[in-house]
Design a protein around this motif. Structure first.
Motif, mmCIF file in Angstrom:
data_model
loop_
_atom_site.group_PDB
_atom_site.id
_atom_site.type_symbol
_atom_site.label_atom_id
_atom_site.label_comp_id
_atom_site.label_asym_id
_atom_site.label_seq_id
_atom_site.Cartn_x
_atom_site.Cartn_y
_atom_site.Cartn_z
ATOM 1 N N GLU A 146 0.753 -1.114 -0.168
ATOM 2 C CA GLU A 146 0.128 -0.155 -0.028
ATOM 3 C C GLU A 146 0.967 1.318 -0.109
ATOM 4 O O GLU A 146 1.743 1.440 1.069
ATOM 5 N N LYS A 193 5.259 1.317 -4.928
ATOM 6 C CA LYS A 193 5.098 0.894 -6.425
ATOM 7 C C LYS A 193 6.392 -0.154 -6.496
ATOM 8 O O LYS A 193 7.584 -0.031 -6.204
ATOM 9 N N GLU A 212 -3.546 -2.645 -7.370
ATOM 10 C CA GLU A 212 -3.366 -2.086 -8.943
ATOM 11 C C GLU A 212 -2.445 -0.752 -8.777
ATOM 12 O O GLU A 212 -1.730 -0.721 -9.556
ATOM 13 N N GLU A 213 -2.606 -0.140 -7.786
ATOM 14 C CA GLU A 213 -2.018 1.258 -7.743
ATOM 15 C C GLU A 213 -0.408 0.967 -7.666
ATOM 16 O O GLU A 213 0.428 1.686 -8.166
#
Ligand code: F3S
Length: 410
Positions: A315, A318, A345-346
């Protein structure tokens, strides 16, 4: 074999060619394994649901068996397929793969098969009850349903599972019978186990030693999770061919050591400590030094719990590698609803459904990624991927693999 009057009619062709062919397959198996009778099965989980294992001949056979409106007599789900059925193009599967997989899936679906394309059907509603007779394929699912649930299945291959689905029965031999479900090997676990990868390493170490025998474990904590048990079973069935294991105080046929062994004296006894566990990690993670281009988790397919855990680890960050979490479509749907799919996805983690790097036509998406090395927390994947795809593979805990994705190195 002694058949009922109804089964004799099925074998004589009174219910059509597909039922007759199915009974021929099943009675031949029964004769080979010395079965005295047939037993009805409540459900089937169909191996041979991916075109990677079912080539043209097998696909045509499934289509032929479905001619004349043949319908499955038992509730049937489909195992993992060759591609993500919802977005094959986006993930890089070729038009040829798409057409061939849709043809095979369609043939099963017309007979009543549920195209869930997962190796963890027990997580999405196909969950037999204790003692129920079933006909399941897919080694990790077989180990789970026999051991953790206490239903009864042999290791069904494609033709036998298809025949069982059409005829609704199997010959009574092997793990359907009490005498073959007793423990044969004794494993004392002294290593401390935490991540699912620890359970995978344990299963890997034991599987190479017991092969197709029935191991009985002592020393595994009573609060072992479903995810840890599915990891253990998948690894036992990868390095060995274990279809049934017992854990004293945990699995339903092992309230005590005596009950699990059923009067058998162990053929061999082992103790698994930290050193044995470390050696399994080393065997599964031989490669050193290559940058990681893919992290793959969810072999067997992930539970929602596993997805939640990885979401909490990535969370707000990347990943630098491709990162696939494999799961069944309904699990992905719930992850979308709960917001965890969005977090993944983020961060750059993709939920891939219906397929996996072993049974999928993964050469195509892997080419798109440009593979250098893979990292995984699945012993089964670490066992098969290097041979199948010639890719260096690192084996580690969930956290180690997430870190590999964040840094690009293991
Ligand atoms: Fe499932 Fe494929 Fe692993 S079928 S157990 S994800 S090899």
């Amino acid at each position: 074999m002694k058949l009922t009057a109804e089964e004799q009619k099925m074998l004589d062709g009174q219910y059509g060619k597909s039922v007759q062919k199915s009974m021929e397959i099943l009675t031949s198996l029964g004769d080979i394994y010395g079965a005295e009778r047939m037993i009805p099965v409540k459900s089937v989980h169909m191996p041979g649901s991916s075109i990677v294992v079912a080539g043209e001949a097998a696909t045509s056979f499934v289509e032929q068996m479905g001619e004349n409106e043949t319908r499955f007599a038992a509730f049937t789900t489909l195992n993992t397929g060759a591609m993500d059925m919802d977005r094959p193009q986006e993930l890089g599967f070729s038009e040829e793969t798409i057409a061939r997989q849709e043809r095979l899936t369609g043939a099963y679906r017309r007979m009543g098969g549920v195209p869930c394309h997962t190796c963890t059907p027990y997580l999405i509603g196909h969950c037999p009850k204790f003692g129920e007779h079933v006909a399941w394929g897919e080694s990790s699912a077989i180990a789970f349903v026999n051991s953790v649930i206490g239903a009864r299945t042999n290791r069904e291959g494609g033709p036998a599972a298809l025949a069982a689905a059409i005829a609704g029965r199997v010959p009574a031999y092997g793990y359907h019978l009490d005498e073959n479900r007793r423990g044969q090997f004794l494993i004392h676990v002294e290593a401390s186990l935490s991540d699912i990868a620890d359970y995978g390493a344990l299963g890997y170490w034991v599987g190479t030693r017991v092969e197709s025998g029935v191991p009985v474990f002592t020393g595994i904590p009573a609060d072992v999770s479903t995810d840890q048990l599915k990891s253990l079973g998948a690894a036992l069935a990868s390095s060995g061919a274990v279809a049934l294991f017992h854990i004293v105080g945990v699995t339903p046929e092992a309230p005590t050591l005596e009950a699990a062994m059923g009067g058998n004296a162990p053929k061999e006894t082992w103790t698994v400590g930290e050193e044995e566990l470390r050696s399994a990690y080393e065997t599964l993670s031989k490669q050193q030094g290559q940058p990681v281009s893919l992290v793959a988790m969810g072999c067997p397919h992930s539970s929602l719990n596993e997805i939640v855990k990885v979401a909490s680890l990535v969370e707000g960050k990347k990943v630098k590698t491709a990162f696939w979490m494999l799961c069944a479509q309904p699990v992905k749907h719930l992850a979308e609803r709960s917001g965890h799919a969005g977090i993944l996805e983020e961060a750059g983690v993709t939920l891939v459904c219906d397929t996996c790097p072993v049974l999928g036509a993964m050469g195509e998406p892997m080419e798109k990624i440009g593979m250098t090395a893979m990292a995984t927390n699945s012993a089964k994947l670490a066992h098969y991927a290097p041979g199948q795809w010639k890719i260096p593979t690192y084996y580690g805990t969930t956290e180690q693999c997430v870190n590999a994705a964040l840094k690009g190195v293991f």
